[in-house]
Design an enzyme around this catalytic site. Sequence first.
Site, PDB file in Angstrom:
ATOM      1  N   ASP A  55      24.141  12.110  12.360  1.00 49.05           N
ATOM      2  CA  ASP A  55      23.494  11.946  13.657  1.00 49.05           C
ATOM      3  C   ASP A  55      24.534  11.607  14.716  1.00 49.05           C
ATOM      4  O   ASP A  55      25.456  10.829  14.450  1.00 49.05           O
ATOM      5  CB  ASP A  55      22.491  10.772  13.597  1.00 49.05           C
ATOM      6  CG  ASP A  55      21.357  11.056  12.631  1.00 49.05           C
ATOM      7  OD1 ASP A  55      21.039  12.241  12.428  1.00 49.05           O
ATOM      8  OD2 ASP A  55      20.801  10.078  12.093  1.00 49.05           O
ATOM      9  N   GLY A  78       2.451   6.188   9.078  1.00 45.09           N
ATOM     10  CA  GLY A  78       3.841   6.551   8.762  1.00 45.09           C
ATOM     11  C   GLY A  78       4.785   5.390   9.050  1.00 45.09           C
ATOM     12  O   GLY A  78       5.901   5.353   8.551  1.00 45.09           O
ATOM     13  N   SER A  87       3.918   2.344   8.284  1.00 44.05           N
ATOM     14  CA  SER A  87       3.582   1.333   7.285  1.00 44.05           C
ATOM     15  C   SER A  87       4.802   0.866   6.522  1.00 44.05           C
ATOM     16  O   SER A  87       5.660   1.682   6.173  1.00 44.05           O
ATOM     17  CB  SER A  87       2.610   1.911   6.261  1.00 44.05           C
ATOM     18  OG  SER A  87       1.321   1.742   6.709  1.00 44.05           O
ATOM     19  N   GLY A  88       4.833  -0.407   6.239  1.00 45.62           N
ATOM     20  CA  GLY A  88       5.948  -0.960   5.477  1.00 45.62           C
ATOM     21  C   GLY A  88       7.131  -1.318   6.353  1.00 45.62           C
ATOM     22  O   GLY A  88       8.018  -2.049   5.938  1.00 45.62           O
ATOM     23  N   ASP A  99      -0.098  -7.474   1.326  1.00 47.72           N
ATOM     24  CA  ASP A  99       0.387  -6.088   1.435  1.00 47.72           C
ATOM     25  C   ASP A  99       1.908  -6.104   1.633  1.00 47.72           C
ATOM     26  O   ASP A  99       2.417  -5.904   2.733  1.00 47.72           O
ATOM     27  CB  ASP A  99      -0.338  -5.398   2.605  1.00 47.72           C
ATOM     28  CG  ASP A  99      -0.116  -3.905   2.606  1.00 47.72           C
ATOM     29  OD1 ASP A  99       0.477  -3.385   1.642  1.00 47.72           O
ATOM     30  OD2 ASP A  99      -0.540  -3.248   3.587  1.00 47.72           O
ATOM     31  N   HIS A 131       0.832  -1.216   0.000  1.00 47.67           N
ATOM     32  CA  HIS A 131       0.000   0.000   0.000  1.00 47.67           C
ATOM     33  C   HIS A 131       0.862   1.261   0.000  1.00 47.67           C
ATOM     34  O   HIS A 131       0.359   2.344  -0.279  1.00 47.67           O
ATOM     35  CB  HIS A 131      -1.060  -0.016   1.107  1.00 47.67           C
ATOM     36  CG  HIS A 131      -0.592   0.349   2.478  1.00 47.67           C
ATOM     37  ND1 HIS A 131      -0.173  -0.566   3.406  1.00 47.67           N
ATOM     38  CD2 HIS A 131      -0.486   1.558   3.082  1.00 47.67           C
ATOM     39  CE1 HIS A 131       0.157   0.064   4.526  1.00 47.67           C
ATOM     40  NE2 HIS A 131      -0.014   1.359   4.350  1.00 47.67           N
TER      41      HIS A 131
HETATM   42  N1  ARG Z   1      -1.402   2.102   7.191  1.00 47.15           N
HETATM   43  C1  ARG Z   1      -0.623   2.736   8.185  1.00 47.15           C
HETATM   44  C2  ARG Z   1       0.495   3.618   7.642  1.00 47.15           C
HETATM   45  O1  ARG Z   1       0.300   4.267   6.673  1.00 47.15           O
HETATM   46  C3  ARG Z   1      -0.172   1.795   9.263  1.00 47.15           C
HETATM   47  C4  ARG Z   1      -1.035   1.985  10.404  1.00 47.15           C
HETATM   48  C5  ARG Z   1      -0.795   1.064  11.518  1.00 47.15           C
HETATM   49  N2  ARG Z   1      -1.764   1.404  12.473  1.00 47.15           N
HETATM   50  C6  ARG Z   1      -1.933   0.860  13.662  1.00 47.15           C
HETATM   51  N3  ARG Z   1      -2.809   1.327  14.456  1.00 47.15           N
HETATM   52  N4  ARG Z   1      -1.179  -0.156  14.005  1.00 47.15           N
HETATM   53  O2  ARG Z   1       1.522   3.863   8.195  1.00 47.15           O
END
Ligand code: ARG
Length: 413
Positions: free
Chosen positions: A221, A356, A358-359, A260, A193
């Site tokens: 850093d 954020g 995600s992935g 995904d 996604h």
């Molecule tokens: N789809 C989300 C992203 O764009 C991931 C969200 C995970 N959410 C959660 N409540 N565990 O980062």
Amino acid sequence: MIKPVLISAFCVAAFLCGLSSAQVNHPRALTATPNFGRCKTPHGMPGSCIILQNCKKLYKLLLIKPISDVNKLYLSQSQCGYWNGKILICCPIHNTTPSIQPKIDLKPIQSSKAIKKAILLKHSPTESINMRKVPLPGQCGQMTTSRIYGGNATKIDEYPWMALIGYKKQLGQSGYHCGGSLINARYVVTASHCVNGRALPSDWKISTVRLGEWDTTTNPDCEIDSTGAKDCAPPHIDVPVELAIPHPKYDPLSINQINDIALLRLKETVIFTDFVRPICLPLNSNLHGASFDDTILDVAGWGKTESQTNSNIKLKAELDVVPLKDCRNVYRPQGILLKDTQMCAGGKRGVDSCRGDSGGPLIGLGTTSKGHTYFFLIGIVSFGPATCGMEGWPGVYTRVSNFVDWIQATIRT
Ligand code: ARG
């Protein structure tokens, strides 16, 4: 990673919580018939990864209406990527230029037996071993730091496989909106996604992967270590993405967001340091059936925190794996039917991945037969409640062990 402030509306599906839409790019200049390198057709024959429309033989299959299931399957197995909104297909090598007579006849695959064989071949353990293009424990999943418990910020050299996925937007703007994990010198695993999700704004294009990052506000850093000395990492690196490859069976519109997972091929190989290192994959077959129920795993990322903004510093949290059966009961009333290629973790108030992240990786600690420990990728942050960190609402992760064969078959050297 977040502690919730308000309990608000539930985010019914991943694409409402995160990114999406059929947009991927890479920085290669557009040529008349761009070629994305060599690949193997579902029959194991040599092919070139090119835009579907440029592969006469396979494109013809699309024009025969209605498209038979056999042809659909063949086409989906032939997908080798996605580029600028276009499907890339593994075109049999003798078929990439219309002037050359194709030597590969697609007719034989019109028997379902042949298809089954092609699928079986893809998943045969011998082939998995021969095709292993990712490192084994010893060369992956190591970090120099010792783990810290109870804190949220990582150490400067913790989780050196963590990647930030950078997008180019309109008017020369850019931003990092997803996480990922380095799995060898050339590939990063992320969520599909983040590549072709429905909520991904159409003017965002994946452009780079940032590695060796810790604090996004400073470069290089530096961290003050326990002795009071300043410990600095080399500057982070931004590596252009050559090709973004969503899983061919990922459907951006699906409510349950199965498959995904995506691979990003980097334009150049990266050099490993204490701050840039790959994570291991669950290659060992005894990890394949494992549920990881009731184990504690780590999730890491720069996603939203309880202050509702993204974190500057790489954060981590410890999450309990929630048995799929229990998690299904949580998501079913929302019309989300979780598959066993997914897994759930978290569900404790205030500890979760968030938008954020995600992935990014859900990380486990493995031990080799010689007793050496290594970190490996168990899950990929997929979706969860829009208000992160809600008690009783675990996050949903892609179960990586189910995709190891796909990863190995898709990676090119
Ligand atoms: N789809 C989300 C992203 O764009 C991931 C969200 C995970 N959410 C959660 N409540 N565990 O980062």
